[in-house]
Design a protein around this motif. Structure first.
Motif, PDB file in Angstrom:
ATOM      1  N   ALA A  66       1.209  -1.340  -0.101  1.00 57.94           N
ATOM      2  CA  ALA A  66      -0.277  -0.245   0.069  1.00 57.94           C
ATOM      3  C   ALA A  66       0.747   1.088   0.076  1.00 57.94           C
ATOM      4  N   GLN A  67       1.989   1.313   0.621  1.00 56.98           N
ATOM      5  CA  GLN A  67       2.682   2.734   0.956  1.00 56.98           C
ATOM      6  C   GLN A  67       4.013   2.365  -0.908  1.00 56.98           C
ATOM      7  N   ARG A  70       0.447   3.494  -2.487  1.00 58.37           N
ATOM      8  CA  ARG A  70       0.468   5.453  -2.120  1.00 58.37           C
ATOM      9  C   ARG A  70       2.067   6.013  -3.724  1.00 58.37           C
ATOM     10  N   GLU A  75      -3.972   5.196  -4.706  1.00 60.89           N
ATOM     11  CA  GLU A  75      -4.697   3.844  -2.998  1.00 60.89           C
ATOM     12  C   GLU A  75      -5.216   3.070  -2.752  1.00 60.89           C
ATOM     13  N   THR A  76      -4.560   2.416  -2.542  1.00 65.63           N
ATOM     14  CA  THR A  76      -5.106   0.582  -1.510  1.00 65.63           C
ATOM     15  C   THR A  76      -6.553   0.464  -1.064  1.00 65.63           C
TER      16      THR A  76
END
Lengths: 120, 137
Positions: A66-67, A70, A75-76
């Motif tokens: 997710a990072q 981003r 967005e996750t």
């Protein structure tokens, strides 16, 4: 165990269909980060309904993914973590950090659509 | 504590795929013994952490699963055994956030929180045996 990734508008949907081993999780992370760039996706949903266990490695891999996503401007949303799995994660001392979570795929899609409508 | 052996399943652990096999078999045994879905998941998660430790630190080893009984109460005993490098400081290894492999350091202390009984025996240069037990809730 390869995880299929579908594209729906500017959203990518990865549906985990069976328990994933560590190498499968790393493969999924690689594939998704690559696809985000190629597909110019703004949102990613990972549907974990079929994931039997979220242990420390799986949680960390999801958070890192997710990072990374981003940093690529998307967005996750992690969707579908089962109640028993969530309970075990909390007992283990794990959290998903700042990653958005949703009850299921439908809720995840609704969240991203709301978000994109607001910002575009 | 009077646990009597009924049957035993041994799962060789040589790769990350075996981690998934071990936790599946553990969940299967727990379900067979009447564990709730929630308790089966707690046990499967603990097995996942113990099996991964074998792969990460020792390369290979085994997970032995056993049905146990405490009077009328069924339980599952899990023995995670390897002949790897062993643990220099068990006290540190059981502390949240301590890791020598770059992991989160939640595996061992986390697994301990998921089960009812936890025992670890380790000798540097000889290997590690972790025995955990979870009783039906």
């Amino acid at each position: 165990m390869e995880v299929p990734i579908l594209k729906q508008g500017d959203i990518l949907i990865a549906t985990v269909q069976a328990a994933l081993a560590d190498s499968d999780l790393l493969q999924l992370r690689r594939a998704l980060v690559e696809r985000v760039v190629k597909a110019r996706a703004r949102g990613i949903i990972i549907d974990l309904t079929a994931m039997d266990v979220m242990d420390s490695f799986a949680s960390r891999t999801m958070r890192e993914m997710a990072q990374m996503i981003r940093l690529r401007g998307a967005e996750t949303v992690i969707a579908g973590i089962q109640p028993d799995v969530a309970f075990a994660m909390v007992q283990l001392g794990l959290s998903m950090g700042g990653v958005t979570t949703a009850l299921d795929l439908e809720e995840g899609l609704a969240y991203l659509h709301r978000k994109f409508t607001k910002t575009s | 504590m009077a646990a009597e052996v009924e049957n035993e399943i041994s799962v060789p652990i040589n790769s990350d795929q075996d981690v998934v096999v071990a936790r599946h078999k553990g969940r299967g045994l727990a379900t067979e013994l009447g564990f709730s879905a929630s308790d089966s998941t707690l046990l499967a998660t603990a097995i996942s952490e113990l099996a991964r430790n074998i792969v990460s630190y020792a390369g290979r080893g085994e997970i032995v699963l056993r049905a146990s009984h405490n009077s009328d109460r069924p339980g599952v005993t899990v023995v995670a055994r390897d002949t790897g490098p062993g643990i220099a400081s068990i006290e540190q290894a059981l502390r949240d956030g301590y890791s020598t492999s770059g992991s989160l350091g939640l595996g061992l202390p986390g697994a301990r929180r998921l089960v009812d009984e936890f025992e670890i025996v380790s000798k540097v240069g000889q290997g590690t045996t972790v025995t955990v037990r979870k009783w039906k809730g």
